[in-house]
Design an enzyme around this catalytic site. Structure first.
Site, PDB file in Angstrom:
ATOM      1  N   LYS A 256       0.839  -1.213   0.000  1.00 17.41           N
ATOM      2  CA  LYS A 256       0.000   0.000   0.000  1.00 17.41           C
ATOM      3  C   LYS A 256       0.874   1.264   0.000  1.00 17.41           C
ATOM      4  O   LYS A 256       1.681   1.433  -0.899  1.00 17.41           O
ATOM      5  CB  LYS A 256      -0.990  -0.058   1.170  1.00 17.41           C
ATOM      6  CG  LYS A 256      -1.913  -1.272   1.051  1.00 17.41           C
ATOM      7  CD  LYS A 256      -2.839  -1.468   2.211  1.00 17.41           C
ATOM      8  CE  LYS A 256      -2.153  -2.038   3.419  1.00 17.41           C
ATOM      9  NZ  LYS A 256      -3.064  -2.549   4.437  1.00 17.41           N
ATOM     10  N   ASP A 291      -5.386  -7.397   9.498  1.00 17.46           N
ATOM     11  CA  ASP A 291      -6.775  -6.893   9.519  1.00 17.46           C
ATOM     12  C   ASP A 291      -7.794  -7.929   9.041  1.00 17.46           C
ATOM     13  O   ASP A 291      -8.948  -7.925   9.491  1.00 17.46           O
ATOM     14  CB  ASP A 291      -6.908  -5.581   8.724  1.00 17.46           C
ATOM     15  CG  ASP A 291      -6.343  -5.648   7.319  1.00 17.46           C
ATOM     16  OD1 ASP A 291      -5.785  -6.693   6.939  1.00 17.46           O
ATOM     17  OD2 ASP A 291      -6.453  -4.638   6.591  1.00 17.46           O
TER      18      ASP A 291
HETATM   19  C1  GLC Z   1      -2.349  -5.506   1.953  1.00 15.34           C
HETATM   20  C2  GLC Z   1      -1.589  -6.161   3.087  1.00 15.34           C
HETATM   21  C3  GLC Z   1      -2.453  -7.172   3.794  1.00 15.34           C
HETATM   22  C4  GLC Z   1      -3.742  -6.508   4.231  1.00 15.34           C
HETATM   23  C5  GLC Z   1      -4.428  -5.867   3.042  1.00 15.34           C
HETATM   24  C6  GLC Z   1      -5.708  -5.134   3.432  1.00 15.34           C
HETATM   25  O1  GLC Z   1      -2.630  -6.452   1.001  1.00 15.34           O
HETATM   26  O2  GLC Z   1      -0.433  -6.804   2.585  1.00 15.34           O
HETATM   27  O3  GLC Z   1      -1.781  -7.712   4.906  1.00 15.34           O
HETATM   28  O4  GLC Z   1      -4.568  -7.469   4.810  1.00 15.34           O
HETATM   29  O5  GLC Z   1      -3.559  -4.932   2.440  1.00 15.34           O
HETATM   30  O6  GLC Z   1      -5.451  -4.102   4.317  1.00 15.34           O
END
Ligand code: GLC
Length: 545
Positions: A256, A291
């Protein structure tokens, strides 16, 4: 000090900035999303009624049904070039509606330019098979683009969760510190404070970021008058990790909008613990979770049939309850563990090249312009962080071909625009779309037909995102093979995109027609889910001593 009867909630925002850009796009309209009311009837795919026919066909993807074909080599059902009554209607249900313009020649040219983004059922079936294969490899620790991480969360809430917990939620540009009190599994108090994470912290040394997190905890506890209290903490760290236990794990890669240095091989829970200790706090990091895990746990608290957790927000990912004996990576005994939550990290699906058949030149452009190029490429097809860029890339491509009046400035379109275009399109309006495009294109004149073209692009990329996330969920449903599975879903795209939920319901049913499921909106896995997970960890630990 604590009330324990009625739920209380305090929400304080510290230095918070809204993610939308500086331009004055017509936001007033944006937050009132409608949802589709029509859920399509679905027909079983050929492979569910004995006609398999997967031949790995891909890439020559649909024009969208304009001329009565679905575009896979010009055949009517797209599977092996054969025609089949039920297969044809099954295939057609994946196609977005055609672009309707007075200028029919322009509509055909636009659709042809977008054809790589339109996935037919055969292609989605192929993605599902690749996904299933990557899941198996990941679980067995063979080469795979899927991390399939053991989270060490061995059970779900049973309504006995008790206690007070701190929860930290790190994953977006706002960091949250929460104080939560659980009584008989119910949340009876929740105080939360948001802290903005600057670009400097997101992109600087990891130590600085973690020192900042501990400063925020100190600030939060001071404001609550609790800096001397002994507290357990659940750390929701929404990035891929290699977990060693329920309370420790190393970052694998940032995703991200984070890219901090010096974090290779660092245990993020231990680093946080050290920073908290340095400030004299008596706070213990009890669980480290993702998450998606928090969402699954929070969802399971609402509905015991929840066994899959999904985030469809800035990023996208899923986790599910897997049989413990199918997971190879265990750093502790799991004799008494029957199932365990596995964090798939499907954002990285295809990073090893196994999904290259999906990639378009627009995707290449989004990837090239991203903070972490060539990494988490599947997430860039789905995640809210990228849908605006994708819209921008496609409109830019159409502009180069003379099919759109101007190229939007990179970064000026966000996923909120995709939602807004979709929403206007659903009621046949176009003015706000045109106004937003005019701003994003530096004042270019946007006609009604141009706005419809952009709305069609929004539709096509939304449809593809819904299909790809549905492929993942459908594959899990088929793998788990339960009578009924509830899927807990959270994230801004799921909550705010006006069509995504209905599209997912439709596509999952098409791709896993025998598996009953419900999509359940689950709020705040990173807060409540984190506290529930900490309580579960305490329960499991008490049982084994
Ligand atoms: C990215 C992260 C992952 C998380 C997702 C949603 O893919 O690598 O761990 O769950 O974002 O936030």
């Amino acid at each position: 000090m604590l009330a324990n009867s009625l739920p209380q909630r305090r929400d304080v925002t510290e230095g918070r900035t809204e993610p939308t850009g500086k331009k004055t796009c017509p936001q007033s309209h944006w937050n009132t999303h409608k949802t589709d009311t029509v859920v399509s009837t679905v027909t079983a795919p050929p492979y569910m009624n004995g006609t398999n026919g997967l031949n790995g066909t891909h890439g020559v993807v649909a024009t969208n049904g304009l001329n009565g074909t679905n575009g896979v080599n010009g055949t009517t059902n797209g599977v092996n070039g054969t025609s089949n009554g039920s297969g044809e209607s099954w295939e057609k249900q994946f196609l977005p509606p055609p672009l309707q313009l007075d200028d029919k020649a322009r509509a055909i040219k636009v659709e042809s330019r977008l054809s790589g983004l339109v996935l037919c059922g055969a292609t989605l079936k192929r993605v599902a098979e690749v996904f299933a294969h990557e899941i198996e490899n990941g679980l067995r620790q063979k080469p795979s683009s899927l991390q399939m991480e053991n989270t060490y969360v061995p059970e779900l809430p049973d309504g006995t969760e008790e206690g007070v917990f701190l929860a930290l939620d790190l994953g977006g540009t706002n960091f949250r510190v929460l104080y939560l009190e659980l009584c008989g599994g119910e949340l009876v108090r929740e105080d939360v404070k948001h802290y903005h994470i600057s670009d400097e912290l997101r992109l600087g040394p990891g130590e600085d970021l973690f020192n900042f997190l501990a400063d925020c905890v100190l600030d939060f506890l001071r404001s609550e008058g609790m800096e001397k209290d002994e507290l357990s903490l659940g750390f929701t760290f929404s990035f891929p990790m290699k977990q060693h236990s329920i309370s420790s794990g190393e970052l694998i890669t940032w995703t991200k909008s984070f890219k901090c240095g010096g974090m290779a091989g660092v245990d993020v829970a231990a680093l946080l613990q050290r920073c908290l200790n340095d400030r004299g706090l008596k706070v213990t990091v009890q669980v480290l979770l993702n998450d998606t895990t928090g969402t699954l746990v929070a969802g399971a608290h609402l509905d015991p049939e929840v066994a899959i957790g999904v985030i469809l927000g800035t990023g996208s990912n899923g986790c599910y309850m897997e049989r413990a004996d199918r997971v190879v990576h265990w750093e502790s005994s799991y004799e008494r563990v029957h199932d365990v939550c596995v964090d798939i990290e499907w954002g990285a699906f295809g990073d090893n090249g196994c999904l290259n058949f999906l990639r378009t030149d627009f995707d290449e452009e989004v990837d090239r312009n991203s903070l972490l190029a060539t990494s988490f490429t599947f997430e860039k097809y789905i995640g809210g962080k990228y849908l605006g860029d994708l819209l921008c890339a496609v409109l830019g491509g159409l502009a180069r071909d003379g099919l759109f009046p101007a190229t939007p400035v990179w970064g000026e379109l966000q996923s909120a625009h995709v939602s807004m275009f979709e929403e206007e399109n659903s009621v046949g309006d176009w003015e706000q779309t045109a106004e937003a495009l005019c701003e994003a294109c530096g004042g270019a004149l946007i006609s009604r037909a141009d706005a419809f073209v952009a709305q069609h692009v929004a539709r096509v990329i939304s449809n593809r995102a819904a299909q790809l996330v549905s492929v993942c969920i459908a594959t899990l449903l088929r793998r788990m093979n339960r009578n009924h599975t509830a899927v807990a879903v959270d994230g801004s795209v799921f909550k705010r995109h006006p069509r995504i939920r209905n599209l997912m319901n439709k596509y999952i049913a098409l791709l896993a027609p025998k598996d009953k499921f419900t999509l359940l909106g689950a709020e705040d896995g990173s807060g409540k889910g984190s506290a529930l997970t900490a309580a579960i960890a305490a329960r499991v630990a008490a049982r084994s001593t």
